[in-house]
Scaffold this active site. Sequence first.
Site: not given
Ligand code: 3H9
Length: 693
Positions: A66, A105, A108, A128
């Site tokens: 999400a 998400g 999901e 999450e």
């Molecule tokens: C969810 O899904 C809830 C659902 O179950 C239910 C809903 C109803 N959103 O980490 P990076 C940005 S909860 C917005 O440096 P990498 C991050 O801030 C979500 N922004 O890259 C950064 O911005 P900036 C569950 C996001 O290659 C840029 O992207 N998912 C999101 O080292 C690059 O990120 C997670 O918790 C996001 N979801 O790693 C996954 N994700 O460049 C969270 C990233 O401005 N994300 N950004 O600083 C990660 O674990 C890592 O970002 C990922 C890439 C592994 C994907």
Amino acid sequence: MGAVNAVADLAVEGEIAILTLNSPPVNALSQQVREGIANGMKQAVADGAVKAIVLYCEGKTFIAGADITEFGKPPLPPSLVDVEDAIENSPKPVIAAIHGTALGGGLEVALCCHYRVAVPSAKCGLPEVNLGLLPGAGGTQRLPRIVGPEQALDMVTSGKHVDAKTCLAVGLVDELVAEGTLRASAIAFAKKVLAENRPLKKVRDLNDKVTAARSKPEIFAEFRKANARKFRGFLAPEYNIRCIEAAVNQPFEEGLATERKLFVELMQGTQSAAQRYVFFAERQVWKIPDVPEDTPTIPVKKIGIIGAGTMGGGIAMNFANIGVGVTLIETKQEPLDRGLGVIRKNYERTAKGGRITMDDVEKRMGLLKGSLSLDDLADCDLVIEAIFENMDVKKEVFGKLDRIVKQGAILATNTSALDINEIATAVKRPEAVIGMHFFSPANVMRLLEVVRAAKTDKPVIATAMQLAKKIGKIAALVGVCPGFVGNRILYARSTQANAMLLEGAMPWDIDRVTYDFGLPMGPFAMSDLAGLDIGWSKEKTSSSTIREVLCEKDRRGQKTGAGFYDYDEQRNAKPSPVTEQIIKDFMAKAGSTPRKISDQEILERSVYAMINEGAKILEEKIAIRPSDIDIVWINGYGWPVYRGGPMFYADTVGLPTVVAKLEEYGSKMGANFTISPLLKKMAAEGKRFQDLK
Ligand code: 3H9
């Protein structure tokens, strides 16, 4: 067919529609992405020529979850659940084509597709929990239906990313396809589904694994017990467990309702707010306003470390781990051999635990070279001094390095206390001098304070930050002041802890309150662990502090079996009557009567003093932003992440309350105590630290 909206595109190739998302950086499920999927699905289903649909993502990853930036704002349609329903109820098979990471998400959504294909480098997970949440779009109900409740428990409470091969083995993914061919291979897979007339497989209908666990409540009881320590204080792991329990014990729709209810509860709580804040803080900390990302860096191929003690050895391991050669310097052969021996033992222990091979041990040891001569550092690109804290000796070493080490190299000090500007006066190239303050044990602790001195060059800063990332640390750039950010705040806390001892609180009272707040240990247990005799000497002792008296009685901490606490053979701590008497004697001598200090006062004086010091650090521009201070305390001192760091915590308490309490405790806080003008000003203006960007 063509653009569905700004982030989604629908192409039709023969009987297959390819719905492509392109929303950098991580294809998070923003309103636009949700709308793109919903409308794309509608169009594909309505198109009579289309028989199957592939969901594919451009860029570095499949949907990574999400959109976290939308949390806490009013929800905009379509909801994620509506999007999922459109996929799951599609009369035409939908195939998720996964590369990069399918997280939260994102996974999901993939679980609502009828089939999933992935490249071998892809990873799937439900992280999450790390945001203080649970998968709120059916993930907790669908995942156990594929992988079984045991594995689902592990995945949702750890948030781990599972590699594609394992996903295939457990059935999360139906087929692995060759790297670089995902789009074409997913289309080929879709054609196969059609040719073989495969059914519309819905995960929600798979009940075998969950019903099999229905009569086994011990699965959950045992899991809770085994992880109690790890989950201490956190709400989200327990809520995730309850959802998996619901998947086992309730029909699918009811389970979904349970999941939704618990998700909303977590989302509205402070723990998740704190953990989401930390997610962004961890990314923000690398950004330095006047050292942009394109600042040139210095190639670092060879490193010198002066001092092969606990600190130097730990630091060396970080670099050997990533394949960089290190020359370790000691003054004598014996400590050098001992230092290298300790490193070998550490590596061998890791190999025994199965995390590296014995081959890796030898490879890493092969990268470490011992030497007794600073001359061997001449061709190093970076030298880190890690000797004992004595300004004169450090200056002498830096003076020598200045004559020996090639121009262009970085000269770093691991000092945790000394003035780096003064150290820099010992060299003719102060622009090359920087602090790299590792935390002990340096091969384990995640924090690195990179200390910018008055004349440090920008490429030197950029290189230190980049190196920190490479060795898996989280680095905060801080300025020069006594104790920098972390220890300076620690000192503010210790001042209050020591003051409270002399008013009648016992060390174990203060430690208990600190532990219950969520830190791994209190200030006195921490002192006992570090050793009370750091900086103490028999010759110069003056019996003027409790700590000194303890040392005089040879109670020098855990290592001597006694300090503030008494210790048994297993190093279990017990409150000590000896310490209690020493404290009472101190108070009697000072003519003060012990008073009962409430847990609330202990907590407020400890933590609000830290917040106050943090505000001063910001005023003096020692830290770039409040969230950097929080990163330091979370990663260097074990501040509970669910409280978001001291500065975030201050916002949750309210700055006016913090100021009012500090004023109330005023005279007890110590002769030198003052309230930060910045803190007062922000409180008066109704501001929060989070608003100081
Ligand atoms: C969810 O899904 C809830 C659902 O179950 C239910 C809903 C109803 N959103 O980490 P990076 C940005 S909860 C917005 O440096 P990498 C991050 O801030 C979500 N922004 O890259 C950064 O911005 P900036 C569950 C996001 O290659 C840029 O992207 N998912 C999101 O080292 C690059 O990120 C997670 O918790 C996001 N979801 O790693 C996954 N994700 O460049 C969270 C990233 O401005 N994300 N950004 O600083 C990660 O674990 C890592 O970002 C990922 C890439 C592994 C994907």
